[in-house]
Design a protein around this motif. Sequence first.
Motif, PDB file in Angstrom:
ATOM      1  N   SER A  63       0.631  -1.170   0.015  1.00 31.56           N
ATOM      2  CA  SER A  63      -0.490  -0.254  -0.119  1.00 31.56           C
ATOM      3  C   SER A  63       0.862   1.240   0.551  1.00 31.56           C
ATOM      4  N   SER A  64       2.064   1.351   1.034  1.00 36.61           N
ATOM      5  CA  SER A  64       2.979   2.398   0.793  1.00 36.61           C
ATOM      6  C   SER A  64       3.677   2.883  -0.101  1.00 36.61           C
ATOM      7  N   GLY A  65       3.982   1.995  -0.796  1.00 39.15           N
ATOM      8  CA  GLY A  65       4.849   1.811  -2.253  1.00 39.15           C
ATOM      9  C   GLY A  65       4.251   2.050  -3.574  1.00 39.15           C
ATOM     10  N   ALA A  66       3.028   2.094  -3.350  1.00 39.85           N
ATOM     11  CA  ALA A  66       2.044   2.139  -3.901  1.00 39.85           C
ATOM     12  C   ALA A  66       1.284   3.044  -3.976  1.00 39.85           C
ATOM     13  N   SER A  67       1.651   3.872  -2.808  1.00 40.69           N
ATOM     14  CA  SER A  67       0.929   5.522  -2.852  1.00 40.69           C
ATOM     15  C   SER A  67       1.878   6.524  -3.190  1.00 40.69           C
ATOM     16  N   THR A  68       3.523   6.023  -3.598  1.00 44.66           N
ATOM     17  CA  THR A  68       4.654   6.829  -3.813  1.00 44.66           C
ATOM     18  C   THR A  68       4.779   6.699  -5.374  1.00 44.66           C
ATOM     19  N   TRP A  69       4.177   5.458  -5.871  1.00 41.31           N
ATOM     20  CA  TRP A  69       4.085   5.768  -7.603  1.00 41.31           C
ATOM     21  C   TRP A  69       3.166   5.981  -7.985  1.00 41.31           C
ATOM     22  N   LEU A  70       1.656   6.136  -7.404  1.00 41.57           N
ATOM     23  CA  LEU A  70       0.452   6.224  -7.726  1.00 41.57           C
ATOM     24  C   LEU A  70       0.667   7.873  -7.857  1.00 41.57           C
ATOM     25  N   ARG A  71       1.302   8.271  -6.448  1.00 46.16           N
ATOM     26  CA  ARG A  71       1.303   9.805  -6.187  1.00 46.16           C
ATOM     27  C   ARG A  71       2.390  10.581  -7.485  1.00 46.16           C
ATOM     28  N   SER A  72       3.388  10.029  -7.833  1.00 41.53           N
ATOM     29  CA  SER A  72       4.510  10.582  -9.140  1.00 41.53           C
ATOM     30  C   SER A  72       4.205  10.115 -10.056  1.00 41.53           C
ATOM     31  N   ALA A  73       2.804   8.998 -10.998  1.00 41.09           N
ATOM     32  CA  ALA A  73       2.262   9.127 -11.665  1.00 41.09           C
ATOM     33  C   ALA A  73       0.831  10.171 -12.403  1.00 41.09           C
ATOM     34  N   SER A  74       0.139  11.073 -11.006  1.00 36.86           N
ATOM     35  CA  SER A  74      -0.750  10.828 -11.382  1.00 36.86           C
ATOM     36  C   SER A  74      -0.080  12.543 -11.919  1.00 36.86           C
ATOM     37  N   THR A  75       0.726  13.372 -11.190  1.00 39.88           N
ATOM     38  CA  THR A  75       0.953  14.875 -12.157  1.00 39.88           C
ATOM     39  C   THR A  75       1.472  14.674 -12.880  1.00 39.88           C
ATOM     40  N   ILE A  76       2.589  14.143 -13.378  1.00 37.55           N
ATOM     41  CA  ILE A  76       2.419  13.474 -14.991  1.00 37.55           C
ATOM     42  C   ILE A  76       1.230  13.455 -15.292  1.00 37.55           C
ATOM     43  N   GLY A  77       0.197  12.282 -15.036  1.00 40.27           N
ATOM     44  CA  GLY A  77      -0.265  11.949 -15.723  1.00 40.27           C
ATOM     45  C   GLY A  77      -1.962  13.074 -16.206  1.00 40.27           C
ATOM     46  N   ILE A  78      -2.133  14.514 -15.329  1.00 43.43           N
ATOM     47  CA  ILE A  78      -2.796  14.949 -15.594  1.00 43.43           C
ATOM     48  C   ILE A  78      -1.730  15.819 -16.222  1.00 43.43           C
ATOM     49  N   MET A  79      -1.178  15.896 -17.067  1.00 42.13           N
ATOM     50  CA  MET A  79      -0.493  16.935 -17.745  1.00 42.13           C
ATOM     51  C   MET A  79      -0.221  16.223 -19.131  1.00 42.13           C
ATOM     52  N   ALA A  80       0.180  15.031 -19.087  1.00 40.94           N
ATOM     53  CA  ALA A  80       0.546  14.103 -20.650  1.00 40.94           C
ATOM     54  C   ALA A  80      -1.415  13.768 -20.724  1.00 40.94           C
ATOM     55  N   VAL A  81      -2.112  13.766 -20.608  1.00 45.95           N
ATOM     56  CA  VAL A  81      -4.218  13.881 -20.682  1.00 45.95           C
ATOM     57  C   VAL A  81      -4.116  14.809 -21.675  1.00 45.95           C
ATOM     58  N   ALA A  82      -3.841  16.268 -20.951  1.00 47.66           N
ATOM     59  CA  ALA A  82      -4.035  17.872 -21.671  1.00 47.66           C
ATOM     60  C   ALA A  82      -2.806  17.243 -22.822  1.00 47.66           C
ATOM     61  N   VAL A  83      -1.937  16.671 -22.518  1.00 47.96           N
ATOM     62  CA  VAL A  83      -1.186  16.939 -23.927  1.00 47.96           C
ATOM     63  C   VAL A  83      -1.626  16.332 -25.111  1.00 47.96           C
ATOM     64  N   ALA A  84      -1.952  14.906 -25.050  1.00 44.23           N
ATOM     65  CA  ALA A  84      -2.275  14.188 -25.725  1.00 44.23           C
ATOM     66  C   ALA A  84      -4.372  15.099 -26.494  1.00 44.23           C
ATOM     67  N   LEU A  85      -4.344  15.012 -26.019  1.00 44.39           N
ATOM     68  CA  LEU A  85      -5.766  16.293 -26.286  1.00 44.39           C
ATOM     69  C   LEU A  85      -4.965  16.818 -27.843  1.00 44.39           C
ATOM     70  N   LEU A  86      -4.164  17.502 -27.862  1.00 44.05           N
ATOM     71  CA  LEU A  86      -3.419  17.837 -27.773  1.00 44.05           C
ATOM     72  C   LEU A  86      -2.414  18.150 -29.609  1.00 44.05           C
ATOM     73  N   MET A  87      -1.642  16.600 -28.949  1.00 43.62           N
ATOM     74  CA  MET A  87      -1.194  16.541 -29.820  1.00 43.62           C
ATOM     75  C   MET A  87      -2.432  15.028 -30.603  1.00 43.62           C
ATOM     76  N   ILE A  88      -3.905  14.886 -30.592  1.00 40.65           N
ATOM     77  CA  ILE A  88      -4.269  14.391 -31.356  1.00 40.65           C
ATOM     78  C   ILE A  88      -4.966  15.644 -32.044  1.00 40.65           C
ATOM     79  N   GLY A  89      -5.008  16.802 -31.389  1.00 41.32           N
ATOM     80  CA  GLY A  89      -5.137  17.569 -32.498  1.00 41.32           C
ATOM     81  C   GLY A  89      -4.778  18.820 -33.584  1.00 41.32           C
ATOM     82  N   GLY A  90      -3.411  17.705 -33.538  1.00 43.97           N
ATOM     83  CA  GLY A  90      -1.561  18.214 -34.887  1.00 43.97           C
ATOM     84  C   GLY A  90      -0.823  18.897 -33.606  1.00 43.97           C
ATOM     85  N   GLU A  91      -0.544  19.152 -32.572  1.00 46.89           N
ATOM     86  CA  GLU A  91       0.082  20.201 -31.750  1.00 46.89           C
ATOM     87  C   GLU A  91       1.088  19.655 -30.624  1.00 46.89           C
ATOM     88  N   PHE A  92       1.916  20.483 -30.537  1.00 48.57           N
ATOM     89  CA  PHE A  92       2.695  20.371 -29.678  1.00 48.57           C
ATOM     90  C   PHE A  92       2.504  21.907 -28.619  1.00 48.57           C
TER      91      PHE A  92
END
Length: 344
Positions: free
Chosen positions: A49-78
């Motif tokens: 549980s404690s280990g998952a907490s660490t890597w989920l926290r790390s992935a979450s902030t990266i993930g929020i930006m990655a999702v937004a960037v993915a939308l932009l990339m689908i739209g053909g931009e960076f």
Amino acid sequence: MTTASVADERVAKTSTLTKLLKRPEIGALVAVIVIFSFFALTTSAFATSSGASTWLRSASTIGIMAVAVALLMIGGEFDLSAGAMTGFTGLAVGILCTEYGLNIWAAILVSLALALAVGFFNGVIVMRTGLPSFIVTLGTFFVLQGINLALTKALTGQVAIQGMAQVPFYDQPKAVFGSSVDIAGGAVFASVWWWLAITAVATWVLLRTRVGNWIFAVGGAQVSARQVGVPVFKTKVGLFMTTAGAGWLVGMLLLFTTSTVQSNTGVGQEFIYIICAVVGGCLLTGGYGSAIGAAFGALIYGMANQGIVYSGWDNNWLRAFLGIMLLGAVLLNEWVRKRAELSR
């Protein structure tokens, strides 16, 4: 049962399999399973549980930006300014509160307005001039990085904002952006819930709304999209503003989780966001991708990043290992897509 009906059933089964394989996120999902299994079996702390907490926290902030960037990339931009935006918005709140005594909620809204203005600027410049978004946002990146360093030092005498915990009403936004709840002995931070919510909303927009159709259209065939009435200008400017807004959100999550922000916060992360989106199935040419896939890409990054620590490996191999894992996921995505095309 007739021969014709048997043939029809076979066609239906093949069609279902093909549809599954053609999903952009399927390769990233396989990679998530493989990487999780590897570190769960080779380390004792990774799957706790404690280990998952660490890597989920790390992935979450990266993930929020990655999702937004993915939308932009689908739209053909960076957007190469996305990383610096996270530090810019956090610094804006910190300076306004600690140096000028502005109410913390007002400072948060001002930083959001600044982020959206930068996103609007990026979008308008790209659309009005026809310049590649790579170049325009690279310029914005250097401007924001310069502001984060030089202006912060000029106003505060240092390159970091501290003492946020003493700002009046600090506990209120901390509850929204920086709190955590204990689940099975592990802390699940607010950023994880934000990540899940952002991914769900982005997926709904892409797959269930007219705006989602516009995003795919402007990324796949901009000229044709304009000819059939798609508001190309508004769609692309909106995507740049969405990416900037996500940068603001991550800036708030980082600020109110740690109570401090550095001038170099987020710098260098912009390529990680793009990699996660590509690993999740987005094409560099636009018109194809998945918000869920980008979230999986961020999860791959978070798990690999923390898994190396739990494995006790030499940290100097961190980037090399991540590069191998990410490249492997990209190749897997490509293989899956080719298999899907052949099985039509």
